[in-house]
Design a protein around this motif. Structure first.
Motif, PDB file in Angstrom:
ATOM      1  N   THR A 336      26.362  46.266  -5.124  1.00 13.16           N
ATOM      2  CA  THR A 336      27.202  45.123  -5.482  1.00 13.16           C
ATOM      3  C   THR A 336      28.031  45.413  -6.729  1.00 13.16           C
ATOM      4  O   THR A 336      29.223  45.080  -6.789  1.00 13.16           O
ATOM      5  CB  THR A 336      26.334  43.866  -5.697  1.00 13.16           C
ATOM      6  OG1 THR A 336      25.638  43.562  -4.490  1.00 13.16           O
ATOM      7  CG2 THR A 336      27.181  42.678  -6.105  1.00 13.16           C
ATOM      8  N   VAL A 340      32.164  45.285  -7.030  1.00 11.46           N
ATOM      9  CA  VAL A 340      32.882  44.383  -7.929  1.00 11.46           C
ATOM     10  C   VAL A 340      33.703  45.161  -8.948  1.00 11.46           C
ATOM     11  O   VAL A 340      34.865  44.818  -9.231  1.00 11.46           O
ATOM     12  CB  VAL A 340      31.889  43.434  -8.642  1.00 11.46           C
ATOM     13  CG1 VAL A 340      32.612  42.588  -9.687  1.00 11.46           C
ATOM     14  CG2 VAL A 340      31.190  42.531  -7.646  1.00 11.46           C
ATOM     15  N   TYR A 427      32.716  38.026 -14.429  1.00 13.35           N
ATOM     16  CA  TYR A 427      32.083  37.939 -13.111  1.00 13.35           C
ATOM     17  C   TYR A 427      30.587  37.826 -13.336  1.00 13.35           C
ATOM     18  O   TYR A 427      30.023  38.532 -14.182  1.00 13.35           O
ATOM     19  CB  TYR A 427      32.403  39.205 -12.294  1.00 13.35           C
ATOM     20  CG  TYR A 427      32.256  39.027 -10.799  1.00 13.35           C
ATOM     21  CD1 TYR A 427      33.355  38.693 -10.013  1.00 13.35           C
ATOM     22  CD2 TYR A 427      31.024  39.178 -10.169  1.00 13.35           C
ATOM     23  CE1 TYR A 427      33.242  38.527  -8.629  1.00 13.35           C
ATOM     24  CE2 TYR A 427      30.893  39.003  -8.792  1.00 13.35           C
ATOM     25  CZ  TYR A 427      32.010  38.688  -8.031  1.00 13.35           C
ATOM     26  OH  TYR A 427      31.889  38.515  -6.674  1.00 13.35           O
ATOM     27  N   ILE A 429      26.640  37.599 -11.588  1.00 13.30           N
ATOM     28  CA  ILE A 429      25.788  37.780 -10.416  1.00 13.30           C
ATOM     29  C   ILE A 429      24.328  37.610 -10.806  1.00 13.30           C
ATOM     30  O   ILE A 429      23.939  37.804 -11.969  1.00 13.30           O
ATOM     31  CB  ILE A 429      25.987  39.163  -9.749  1.00 13.30           C
ATOM     32  CG1 ILE A 429      25.682  40.297 -10.729  1.00 13.30           C
ATOM     33  CG2 ILE A 429      27.384  39.297  -9.185  1.00 13.30           C
ATOM     34  CD1 ILE A 429      25.815  41.681 -10.107  1.00 13.30           C
ATOM     35  N   ASN A 462      34.493  34.040 -10.777  1.00 14.79           N
ATOM     36  CA  ASN A 462      33.590  33.396  -9.813  1.00 14.79           C
ATOM     37  C   ASN A 462      32.636  32.482 -10.553  1.00 14.79           C
ATOM     38  O   ASN A 462      32.561  32.509 -11.794  1.00 14.79           O
ATOM     39  CB  ASN A 462      32.808  34.445  -9.010  1.00 14.79           C
ATOM     40  CG  ASN A 462      31.701  35.103  -9.834  1.00 14.79           C
ATOM     41  OD1 ASN A 462      31.814  35.256 -11.061  1.00 14.79           O
ATOM     42  ND2 ASN A 462      30.633  35.504  -9.181  1.00 14.79           N
ATOM     43  N   THR A 463      31.917  31.674  -9.802  1.00 12.23           N
ATOM     44  CA  THR A 463      30.857  30.854 -10.397  1.00 12.23           C
ATOM     45  C   THR A 463      29.574  31.663 -10.462  1.00 12.23           C
ATOM     46  O   THR A 463      29.023  31.904 -11.532  1.00 12.23           O
ATOM     47  CB  THR A 463      30.629  29.572  -9.560  1.00 12.23           C
ATOM     48  OG1 THR A 463      31.842  28.816  -9.547  1.00 12.23           O
ATOM     49  CG2 THR A 463      29.531  28.728 -10.163  1.00 12.23           C
ATOM     50  N   ASN A 465      27.483  34.852  -7.804  1.00 14.83           N
ATOM     51  CA  ASN A 465      27.231  35.551  -6.546  1.00 14.83           C
ATOM     52  C   ASN A 465      25.848  36.156  -6.615  1.00 14.83           C
ATOM     53  O   ASN A 465      25.394  36.564  -7.704  1.00 14.83           O
ATOM     54  CB  ASN A 465      28.265  36.663  -6.308  1.00 14.83           C
ATOM     55  CG  ASN A 465      29.576  36.134  -5.755  1.00 14.83           C
ATOM     56  OD1 ASN A 465      30.010  35.048  -6.149  1.00 14.83           O
ATOM     57  ND2 ASN A 465      30.203  36.870  -4.868  1.00 14.83           N
ATOM     58  N   ARG A 466      25.165  36.206  -5.482  1.00 18.95           N
ATOM     59  CA  ARG A 466      23.857  36.849  -5.435  1.00 18.95           C
ATOM     60  C   ARG A 466      23.965  38.113  -4.583  1.00 18.95           C
ATOM     61  O   ARG A 466      24.519  38.080  -3.479  1.00 18.95           O
ATOM     62  CB  ARG A 466      22.824  35.876  -4.848  1.00 18.95           C
ATOM     63  CG  ARG A 466      22.617  34.649  -5.744  1.00 18.95           C
ATOM     64  CD  ARG A 466      21.412  33.830  -5.320  1.00 18.95           C
ATOM     65  NE  ARG A 466      21.272  32.658  -6.144  1.00 18.95           N
ATOM     66  CZ  ARG A 466      20.637  32.619  -7.323  1.00 18.95           C
ATOM     67  NH1 ARG A 466      20.066  33.725  -7.771  1.00 18.95           N
ATOM     68  NH2 ARG A 466      20.552  31.507  -8.026  1.00 18.95           N
ATOM     69  N   TRP A 467      23.434  39.189  -5.132  1.00 18.36           N
ATOM     70  CA  TRP A 467      23.503  40.441  -4.371  1.00 18.36           C
ATOM     71  C   TRP A 467      22.476  40.448  -3.238  1.00 18.36           C
ATOM     72  O   TRP A 467      21.529  39.670  -3.250  1.00 18.36           O
ATOM     73  CB  TRP A 467      23.325  41.650  -5.296  1.00 18.36           C
ATOM     74  CG  TRP A 467      21.924  41.900  -5.791  1.00 18.36           C
ATOM     75  CD1 TRP A 467      20.916  42.524  -5.113  1.00 18.36           C
ATOM     76  CD2 TRP A 467      21.396  41.577  -7.083  1.00 18.36           C
ATOM     77  NE1 TRP A 467      19.789  42.616  -5.889  1.00 18.36           N
ATOM     78  CE2 TRP A 467      20.040  42.043  -7.109  1.00 18.36           C
ATOM     79  CE3 TRP A 467      21.901  40.959  -8.223  1.00 18.36           C
ATOM     80  CZ2 TRP A 467      19.226  41.900  -8.215  1.00 18.36           C
ATOM     81  CZ3 TRP A 467      21.074  40.831  -9.327  1.00 18.36           C
ATOM     82  CH2 TRP A 467      19.754  41.288  -9.320  1.00 18.36           C
ATOM     83  N   GLU A 468      22.679  41.312  -2.283  1.00 24.78           N
ATOM     84  CA  GLU A 468      21.772  41.428  -1.154  1.00 24.78           C
ATOM     85  C   GLU A 468      20.888  42.659  -1.344  1.00 24.78           C
ATOM     86  O   GLU A 468      21.375  43.720  -1.741  1.00 24.78           O
ATOM     87  CB  GLU A 468      22.549  41.567   0.153  1.00 24.78           C
ATOM     88  CG  GLU A 468      23.367  40.332   0.486  1.00 24.78           C
ATOM     89  CD  GLU A 468      24.132  40.475   1.781  1.00 24.78           C
ATOM     90  OE1 GLU A 468      23.947  41.539   2.446  1.00 24.78           O
ATOM     91  OE2 GLU A 468      24.881  39.565   2.145  1.00 24.78           O
TER      92      GLU A 468
END
Length: 469
Positions: A336, A340, A427, A429, A462-463, A465-468
């Protein structure tokens, strides 16, 4: 909702009422004689020592007006003290001395109790802070974390006093009590009247009842002795209650509950002493976060400037993650970050984490670290240059003073700094379930970022994001 109120009042027969009325009449006459003999003198003292409420409103240190004990002659002395301290003849306090959560949630709960103080027309004590908590066991004053002037603007109808101010009032009241009671050999000034209560979240119904003596007594309350001694009936007249609050009442029926809460605690006791352990706000109106001290805000800006004002903020709370998943989790984070950084042209990374950056974790409840945790952080550090509040030299002035060693070597002020730096990141996360604990800390960052984006802060991309994995 069920709210059970118990009462121990007893009925009185007419003969008892007549007898008590006669005794009260005699006592009132005696008090009048004492007061009358010193009336002229007290009028002079009142004029001489008059201080307006606005003059002491934001004052944290008071000078005693009782150095000459011969001037303490009647109940007027106590009334004058109270007028100078809280603007009226009788002082009533709300002291939420223990809030059972770390700073982000404790911030919310302190605002709830400030709302209660406003409804009850009580002075709100600014409880001490430290170790990412709000509670009297901590050694730093409230303004070590927070901006009390901005808090006052948010609650213009509430008088706030520090713990030291509260101790001053206890000391002055005690001196008046000892002098008056000794002079006339009567209990002209009664013991402190205190309601000690516990408000706790509960899975079942909401109810309120009389509790056993000294329940849940926090050991740190003893620091107010001998001025406030809950076990000495000559010093303090204490009653004990408990309130259990059904969680759904704080979610679906908060307006109705808050009215009952206010009604229950509309009492005559001088001190409402509260041990608070609730999961959600007590009132439907959610007030803004208590603003932080300028020193912490300036530190957050300084770290942002060190990161060239362009960086990715990561909040990775490893507590409650599944250790066996962490090898996959860190690879997902790396993937991630690469994406980004390439798409947004951002080169710097800031990590806020409960993983121990010094001798202890930044979470007081995170204790079981394994090789999975260590290996994940090691892999991340070997892949990128990871900046933290430690590597960037945050809070250096505090590090120079050993009184802050405990604060900086565990959960403490640096958690607030991490939160602010992540809020300011271009950004942001955070980890998914299994890789990271979904915490109120993360939600607070996301909520603030959402508000800034709504207000056209174009520096935020962004507000959250969560990584996978």
């Amino acid at each position: 909702m069920v709210l059970q109120l118990s009462s121990t009042r007893k009925k009185m027969f007419p003969s008892q009422i007549m007898k008590n009325s006669f005794s009260l009449l005699c006592f009132s006459f005696l008090l009048w004689l004492i007061s009358y003999s010193f009336y002229y003198k007290h009028e002079l003292l009142s004029d001489q020592n008059e201080v307006s409420l606005t003059e002491i409103y934001h004052t944290s240190t008071y000078k005693s007006t009782l150095s000459n004990t011969s001037s303490i002659t009647s109940l007027n002395s106590l009334e004058e003290l109270n007028k100078k301290f809280c603007g009226k003849p009788t002082c009533k306090f709300l002291f939420a001395y223990l809030l059972g959560e770390q700073e982000t949630k404790a911030n919310t709960h302190f605002r709830s109790f400030s709302q209660l103080a406003e409804k009850l027309n009580r002075i709100m004590i600014l409880t001490n802070v430290g170790s990412s908590r709000i509670g009297t066991c901590n050694k730093f004053p409230f303004d070590f974390y927070y901006d009390t002037n901005l808090l006052q603007k948010e609650f213009p109808n509430v008088i706030f006093k520090s713990e030291n101010d509260f101790i001053f009032w206890l000391k002055e009241r005690d001196q008046i009590k000892m002098t008056l009671n000794n002079n006339v050999n009567k209990n002209i000034i009664s013991p402190l009247s205190i309601l000690h209560t516990s408000i706790q979240s509960h899975k079942e119904d909401t109810y309120y009842y009389n509790a056993e003596t000294n329940f849940d007594k926090n050991k740190c309350i003893s620091k107010f002795e001998p001025l406030m001694n809950l076990e000495d009936p000559n010093n303090s007249r204490v009653s004990y209650t408990k309130m259990f609050v059904k969680t759904t009442d704080l979610i679906r029926r908060r307006a109705k509950f808050s009215k009952l809460l206010t009604k229950v605690f509309t009492i005559d006791e001088e001190i409402l002493l509260v041990n608070g352990r609730v999961a959600y706000p007590l009132f439907p109106e959610i007030t803004p976060v208590i603003p932080y001290n300028d020193y912490i805000l300036n530190e957050a800006q300084r770290l942002k400037d060190k990161l060239s004002s362009s960086y990715i903020g990561i909040h990775w709370r490893l507590e409650s993650s599944i250790p066996e998943l962490l090898p996959e989790c860190v690879q997902g984070l790396i993937k991630t970050l690469n994406k980004v950084m390439k798409e947004e042209g951002i080169e710097n990374i800031y990590l806020a984490t409960d993983y121990p950056l010094s001798s202890r974790s930044q979470s007081s409840t995170f204790k079981n670290l394994s090789h999975y945790h260590h290996d994940a952080i090691k892999t991340l550090n070997e892949t990128f240059k990871i900046n933290t509040w430690v590597s960037l030299g945050g809070l250096e002035q505090l590090k120079e003073n050993n009184q802050y060693d405990k604060e900086l070597n565990g959960p403490g002020i640096q958690g607030i700094l991490d939160k602010l730096v992540c809020i300011n990141s271009n950004y942001f996360i955070s980890g998914p379930k299994g890789c990271s604990r979904v915490s109120s800390f993360t939600k607070a960052i996301a909520n603030e970022r959402r508000d800034r984006i709504k207000n056209n802060d174009h520096s935020l991309l962004n507000t959250i994001n969560r990584w996978e994995p």
